[in-house]
Design a protein around this motif. Structure first.
Motif, PDB file in Angstrom:
ATOM      1  N   PHE A 144       0.826  -1.205   0.000  1.00 17.52           N
ATOM      2  CA  PHE A 144       0.000   0.000   0.000  1.00 17.52           C
ATOM      3  C   PHE A 144       0.867   1.265   0.000  1.00 17.52           C
ATOM      4  O   PHE A 144       0.539   2.253  -0.669  1.00 17.52           O
ATOM      5  CB  PHE A 144      -0.928   0.010   1.214  1.00 17.52           C
ATOM      6  CG  PHE A 144      -1.970  -1.077   1.193  1.00 17.52           C
ATOM      7  CD1 PHE A 144      -2.408  -1.615  -0.010  1.00 17.52           C
ATOM      8  CD2 PHE A 144      -2.511  -1.574   2.369  1.00 17.52           C
ATOM      9  CE1 PHE A 144      -3.368  -2.623  -0.042  1.00 17.52           C
ATOM     10  CE2 PHE A 144      -3.465  -2.571   2.349  1.00 17.52           C
ATOM     11  CZ  PHE A 144      -3.895  -3.106   1.144  1.00 17.52           C
ATOM     12  N   LEU A 145       1.981   1.227   0.748  1.00 12.45           N
ATOM     13  CA  LEU A 145       2.877   2.384   0.754  1.00 12.45           C
ATOM     14  C   LEU A 145       3.527   2.595  -0.611  1.00 12.45           C
ATOM     15  O   LEU A 145       3.639   3.728  -1.090  1.00 12.45           O
ATOM     16  CB  LEU A 145       3.958   2.208   1.822  1.00 12.45           C
ATOM     17  CG  LEU A 145       3.584   2.543   3.257  1.00 12.45           C
ATOM     18  CD1 LEU A 145       4.781   2.359   4.176  1.00 12.45           C
ATOM     19  CD2 LEU A 145       3.052   3.966   3.383  1.00 12.45           C
ATOM     20  N   VAL A 146       3.952   1.495  -1.241  1.00 14.05           N
ATOM     21  CA  VAL A 146       4.550   1.594  -2.576  1.00 14.05           C
ATOM     22  C   VAL A 146       3.527   2.160  -3.559  1.00 14.05           C
ATOM     23  O   VAL A 146       3.854   3.001  -4.407  1.00 14.05           O
ATOM     24  CB  VAL A 146       5.052   0.214  -3.052  1.00 14.05           C
ATOM     25  CG1 VAL A 146       5.387   0.245  -4.543  1.00 14.05           C
ATOM     26  CG2 VAL A 146       6.291  -0.194  -2.268  1.00 14.05           C
ATOM     27  N   SER A 147       2.274   1.721  -3.432  1.00 17.27           N
ATOM     28  CA  SER A 147       1.217   2.236  -4.305  1.00 17.27           C
ATOM     29  C   SER A 147       1.032   3.738  -4.103  1.00 17.27           C
ATOM     30  O   SER A 147       0.927   4.506  -5.066  1.00 17.27           O
ATOM     31  CB  SER A 147      -0.101   1.501  -4.017  1.00 17.27           C
ATOM     32  OG  SER A 147      -1.169   2.081  -4.727  1.00 17.27           O
ATOM     33  N   GLY A 148       1.000   4.179  -2.827  1.00 20.55           N
ATOM     34  CA  GLY A 148       0.842   5.603  -2.542  1.00 20.55           C
ATOM     35  C   GLY A 148       2.019   6.428  -3.031  1.00 20.55           C
ATOM     36  O   GLY A 148       1.847   7.509  -3.595  1.00 20.55           O
TER      37      GLY A 148
ATOM     38  N   GLY B  22       2.083   9.241  -5.888  1.00 26.55           N
ATOM     39  CA  GLY B  22       2.613  10.556  -5.562  1.00 26.55           C
ATOM     40  C   GLY B  22       3.702  10.998  -6.517  1.00 26.55           C
ATOM     41  O   GLY B  22       3.713  12.139  -6.986  1.00 26.55           O
ATOM     42  N   LEU B  23       4.634  10.084  -6.813  1.00 29.63           N
ATOM     43  CA  LEU B  23       5.720  10.405  -7.732  1.00 29.63           C
ATOM     44  C   LEU B  23       5.203  10.675  -9.138  1.00 29.63           C
ATOM     45  O   LEU B  23       5.633  11.618  -9.808  1.00 29.63           O
ATOM     46  CB  LEU B  23       6.741   9.261  -7.757  1.00 29.63           C
ATOM     47  CG  LEU B  23       7.653   9.139  -6.531  1.00 29.63           C
ATOM     48  CD1 LEU B  23       8.436   7.841  -6.593  1.00 29.63           C
ATOM     49  CD2 LEU B  23       8.610  10.327  -6.450  1.00 29.63           C
ATOM     50  N   MET B  24       4.279   9.827  -9.601  1.00 32.04           N
ATOM     51  CA  MET B  24       3.731  10.026 -10.937  1.00 32.04           C
ATOM     52  C   MET B  24       2.954  11.344 -11.023  1.00 32.04           C
ATOM     53  O   MET B  24       3.027  12.064 -12.021  1.00 32.04           O
ATOM     54  CB  MET B  24       2.808   8.858 -11.307  1.00 32.04           C
ATOM     55  CG  MET B  24       3.496   7.494 -11.404  1.00 32.04           C
ATOM     56  SD  MET B  24       4.906   7.459 -12.544  1.00 32.04           S
ATOM     57  CE  MET B  24       6.286   7.610 -11.395  1.00 32.04           C
TER      58      MET B  24
ATOM     59  N   VAL C 289       6.963  16.881   2.267  1.00 33.54           N
ATOM     60  CA  VAL C 289       7.906  16.713   1.154  1.00 33.54           C
ATOM     61  C   VAL C 289       7.871  15.289   0.584  1.00 33.54           C
ATOM     62  O   VAL C 289       8.377  15.055  -0.508  1.00 33.54           O
ATOM     63  CB  VAL C 289       9.349  17.047   1.596  1.00 33.54           C
ATOM     64  CG1 VAL C 289       9.467  18.516   1.928  1.00 33.54           C
ATOM     65  CG2 VAL C 289       9.776  16.184   2.779  1.00 33.54           C
ATOM     66  N   VAL C 290       7.292  14.349   1.330  1.00 33.44           N
ATOM     67  CA  VAL C 290       7.185  12.973   0.829  1.00 33.44           C
ATOM     68  C   VAL C 290       6.012  12.898  -0.139  1.00 33.44           C
ATOM     69  O   VAL C 290       4.865  13.149   0.252  1.00 33.44           O
ATOM     70  CB  VAL C 290       6.980  11.959   1.975  1.00 33.44           C
ATOM     71  CG1 VAL C 290       6.840  10.544   1.422  1.00 33.44           C
ATOM     72  CG2 VAL C 290       8.145  12.022   2.952  1.00 33.44           C
ATOM     73  N   PRO C 291       6.263  12.564  -1.405  1.00 32.82           N
ATOM     74  CA  PRO C 291       5.185  12.578  -2.418  1.00 32.82           C
ATOM     75  C   PRO C 291       4.316  11.324  -2.340  1.00 32.82           C
ATOM     76  O   PRO C 291       4.489  10.382  -3.108  1.00 32.82           O
ATOM     77  CB  PRO C 291       5.965  12.635  -3.735  1.00 32.82           C
ATOM     78  CG  PRO C 291       7.233  11.896  -3.435  1.00 32.82           C
ATOM     79  CD  PRO C 291       7.561  12.189  -1.992  1.00 32.82           C
ATOM     80  N   ILE C 292       3.385  11.300  -1.411  1.00 34.23           N
ATOM     81  CA  ILE C 292       2.503  10.138  -1.274  1.00 34.23           C
ATOM     82  C   ILE C 292       1.066  10.564  -1.520  1.00 34.23           C
ATOM     83  O   ILE C 292       0.615  11.600  -1.031  1.00 34.23           O
ATOM     84  CB  ILE C 292       2.668   9.478   0.118  1.00 34.23           C
ATOM     85  CG1 ILE C 292       1.963   8.124   0.168  1.00 34.23           C
ATOM     86  CG2 ILE C 292       2.194  10.398   1.231  1.00 34.23           C
ATOM     87  CD1 ILE C 292       2.353   7.281   1.354  1.00 34.23           C
TER      88      ILE C 292
END
Length: 349
Positions: free
Chosen positions: A30-34, A38-40, A307-310
């Motif tokens: 779920f974190l990787v998905s978020g 966020g990055l995309m 700053v964390v792109p989630i």
């Protein structure tokens, strides 16, 4: 279902270990998905807000906005609606705080104008509306920004939300501002046109120009596709790992419970009933694990710095959760064959 649940309750520690492992896998998934979303999103925020159907850009630019240059009156009348955009990279600073940014020159009367969440729209040359992520770094309305490599300065008149391009925050200003900062290299020209016309594919353009759908243009942004594929493959591997883990755990537990299965078979319990019990047990464990993982993910996201792109796509999270449960059930199938092979006579002795 009753047998499966009673066994989970009776052997809390043993099944808690399985749930714990699945929670960690689901939590990471779920974190990787978020983070992926966020990055995309950081690459495409501005393009999504423009809500254009396509981008007109030069053929030789390889869909690189900075490398394209088109006469401002090149495509008058070809599309229902179009807006020219000028672009240049800048390094702005306020004291010791420096920031890489992209300055976009637009007309404030066209559909590309930013949504103002604080302050006002730019008016004069060297006025800019900034992406709100600059606020998190100490910038505010009225600040004067020094520009690296020039004595010119920019003044922030307002902030807009969710305005990044290729992960860089955007400063919106007038076309004249970009002209001045590029020594008039962009005068009477634009880097590209954003068009709103669902029939854009049927518009004839000069050979040196091409019209590219917005989604196709986004996929060609530097690093966008590579990042997305990398994070997607991480998710796929996590699904495979979860199936492997649940398969191993349930297989070991099944072997340990062989005498019990033998006794149940001697009492007339069928293989089909025991197989359903194993699958129900796997379903119970997977659902509990997914719910715990989801709760842990939401809790973690609330503590992450801005700053964390989630960014969570809850529809995708639901799909991932269901897929994780199905993957766990597939892993549970490996132990069913072991249940079928249990010989009640050998187990009873």
């Amino acid at each position: 279902m009753f047998l499966a649940w009673k066994e989970v309750i009776y052997n809390k520690l043993k099944f808690s270990l399985i749930i714990g492992v699945l929670v960690l896998v689901g939590y990471l998934l779920f974190l990787v998905s978020g983070l992926s979303n966020g990055l995309m999103n950081m690459n495409r925020e501005a393009l999504d807000k423009w809500n254009g159907d396509a981008i007109v850009i030069t053929e030789e630019s390889n869909q690189n906005l900075a490398q394209s240059m088109i006469a401002a009156d090149e495509i008058d009348g070809e599309f229902n609606k179009k807006a020219g955009i000028k672009n240049t990279a800048v390094i702005v600073s306020k004291g010791d705080v420096k920031q890489n940014a992209l300055l976009f020159g637009i007309s404030k009367d066209e559909f590309l104008k930013p949504n103002i969440i604080e302050g006002d729209m730019f008016i004069d040359t060297f006025d800019v509306v900034a992406d709100d992520t600059l606020k998190e770094k100490g910038y505010k309305v009225g600040d004067t920004l020094d520009l690296a490599g020039t004595d010119d300065t920019l003044t922030i008149t307002g902030f807009t939300d969710r305005s990044k391009y290729n992960a860089a925050p955007i400063l919106y200003g007038s076309g004249k501002t970009v002209d001045m900062l590029t020594n008039n290299r962009t005068k009477d020209k634009v880097n590209a046109f954003v068009v709103k016309d669902s029939n854009y594919m049927n518009v004839a353009l000069d050979d040196d120009l091409q019209v590219v759908g917005t989604e196709s243009f986004i996929k060609k942004l530097p690093g966008y596709t590579e990042q997305k594929l990398t994070l997607d493959f991480m998710s796929y591997f996590l699904f495979a790992i979860s199936a492997f883990i649940i398969g191993i755990f349930l297989y070991v537990i099944t072997i340990q419970k062989a005498p019990i299965y033998g006794l149940l078979k001697a009492q007339g319990i069928s293989n089909a009933f025991l197989a359903r019990s194993v699958l129900f047990q796997t379903l119970i464990l997977a659902v509990i694990a997914v719910l715990f993982a989801l709760g842990l993910t939401v809790l973690t996201a609330s503590f992450l710095p801005p700053v964390v792109p989630i960014m969570f796509d809850w529809k995708m999270i639901a799909i991932y959760g269901i897929t994780l449960i199905i993957t766990a059930l597939i892993g549970g199938l490996f132990s069913i064959n072991s249940v079928r092979k249990v010989d009640p006579l050998k187990q009873i002795g």
